[in-house]
Design an enzyme around this catalytic site. Structure first.
Site, PDB file in Angstrom:
ATOM      1  N   HIS A 162       9.264  -6.910 -33.385  1.00  0.00           N
ATOM      2  CA  HIS A 162      10.361  -7.193 -32.449  1.00  0.00           C
ATOM      3  C   HIS A 162      11.240  -8.323 -32.969  1.00  0.00           C
ATOM      4  O   HIS A 162      12.478  -8.218 -32.944  1.00  0.00           O
ATOM      5  CB  HIS A 162       9.797  -7.564 -31.079  1.00  0.00           C
ATOM      6  CG  HIS A 162      10.833  -8.059 -30.121  1.00  0.00           C
ATOM      7  ND1 HIS A 162      11.578  -7.223 -29.320  1.00  0.00           N
ATOM      8  CD2 HIS A 162      11.283  -9.321 -29.843  1.00  0.00           C
ATOM      9  CE1 HIS A 162      12.423  -7.930 -28.590  1.00  0.00           C
ATOM     10  NE2 HIS A 162      12.259  -9.216 -28.894  1.00  0.00           N
ATOM     11  N   GLU A 163      10.624  -9.406 -33.414  1.00  0.00           N
ATOM     12  CA  GLU A 163      11.411 -10.532 -33.915  1.00  0.00           C
ATOM     13  C   GLU A 163      12.185 -10.154 -35.182  1.00  0.00           C
ATOM     14  O   GLU A 163      13.310 -10.614 -35.386  1.00  0.00           O
ATOM     15  CB  GLU A 163      10.500 -11.738 -34.188  1.00  0.00           C
ATOM     16  CG  GLU A 163       9.804 -12.286 -32.952  1.00  0.00           C
ATOM     17  CD  GLU A 163      10.749 -12.589 -31.799  1.00  0.00           C
ATOM     18  OE1 GLU A 163      11.926 -12.919 -32.054  1.00  0.00           O
ATOM     19  OE2 GLU A 163      10.320 -12.489 -30.635  1.00  0.00           O
TER      20      GLU A 163
ATOM     21  N   HIS B  81      15.458  -8.571 -34.419  1.00  0.00           N
ATOM     22  CA  HIS B  81      16.586  -9.489 -34.263  1.00  0.00           C
ATOM     23  C   HIS B  81      17.204  -9.828 -35.621  1.00  0.00           C
ATOM     24  O   HIS B  81      18.423  -9.966 -35.743  1.00  0.00           O
ATOM     25  CB  HIS B  81      16.134 -10.774 -33.576  1.00  0.00           C
ATOM     26  CG  HIS B  81      15.816 -10.610 -32.125  1.00  0.00           C
ATOM     27  ND1 HIS B  81      16.694 -10.008 -31.236  1.00  0.00           N
ATOM     28  CD2 HIS B  81      14.719 -10.950 -31.395  1.00  0.00           C
ATOM     29  CE1 HIS B  81      16.144 -10.001 -30.027  1.00  0.00           C
ATOM     30  NE2 HIS B  81      14.953 -10.554 -30.103  1.00  0.00           N
TER      31      HIS B  81
END
Length: 232
Positions: free
Chosen positions: A96-97, A100
């Site tokens: 998920h990170e 980004h």
């Protein structure tokens, strides 16, 4: 004012429920070990490499669920429970990170918009409610509906509006990062069906924390707007 406390209390309770549910999910899926044996840091590094990103560093940061991507120094910061762990929860958060980081590399429009709002919100968010409240007090004391107190209160609402806008812009940013993460985990066969289900469930609950925050910000803005314009 009593209505405001009810709103704040309801939002705080919902936030607490979602936050605890998220921690429960993270704990549950932390017990689902990855068949590939990769750590959160290794998952992150591979996702970055697969997306052609070579200028982002993966680092470890203290705390639990403190994971974040810093676009300023281009670092994916993974918490202690993610960086070195080899389970479905760690894989979900790490990916998920990195989602980004991929957004940043591809100039994802919602992330760009949020980044532009950061300097404004960092200054206005902490003082907006006090400005509104101060304006309302001046309106009450002066007894003049359209006086300086009204304009001060409206200025506070505008400041509060920026924070609310920021909260809602954050939603597509977070949901998109999760979608990118899950798509990568699945398409690259990084996880089994069970591991994928756990990662998907954990990220859904993480996204709900941002949804609750956005709804809370909107409810607060609407309440104070009624207080200001109801006196006008």
């Amino acid at each position: 004012m009593f209505t405001y406390y009810i709103i704040i209390g309801a939002v705080a309770l919902l936030s607490w429920i979602v936050s605890n549910r998220l921690k429960s999910k993270f704990k549950k899926y932390s017990k689902v070990q990855l068949r590939n044996g990769m750590s959160g840091a290794e998952i992150a590094e591979k996702m970055l490499a697969d997306n052609g990103i070579t200028d982002v560093k993966v680092t470890s940061t203290p705390g639990m669920l403190t994971d974040h991507y810093n676009p300023t120094n281009k670092t994916v910061n993974l918490s202690e429970g993610v960086y070195s762990q080899r389970n479905a929860a760690a894989a979900a958060v790490a990916a998920h990170e990195c989602g980004h980081a991929v957004q940043h590399a591809q100039a994802y429009e919602w992330l760009t918009m949020r980044s532009k709002l950061v300097p404004v919100v960092s200054v206005t968010s902490s003082m907006s409610q006090w400005v509104v409240y101060g304006g309302i007090i001046l309106m009450a004391v002066s007894g003049v509906a359209g006086g300086i107190g009204f304009y001060i209160a409206v200025a506070g609402l505008v400041m509060m509006g920026f924070a609310t806008l920021f909260s809602f812009i954050t939603l597509p940013v977070e949901y998109d990062a999760s979608n990118r993460a899950l798509a990568w985990l699945k398409n690259k066969n990084m996880v089994s069906q069970e591991e994928y289900a756990g990662a998907e469930d954990a990220l859904k609950w993480a996204a709900r924390t941002y949804l609750v925050a956005a709804l809370g910000a909107l409810a607060s803005l609407i309440y104070w707007a009624f207080q200001v314009f109801g006196r006008d």
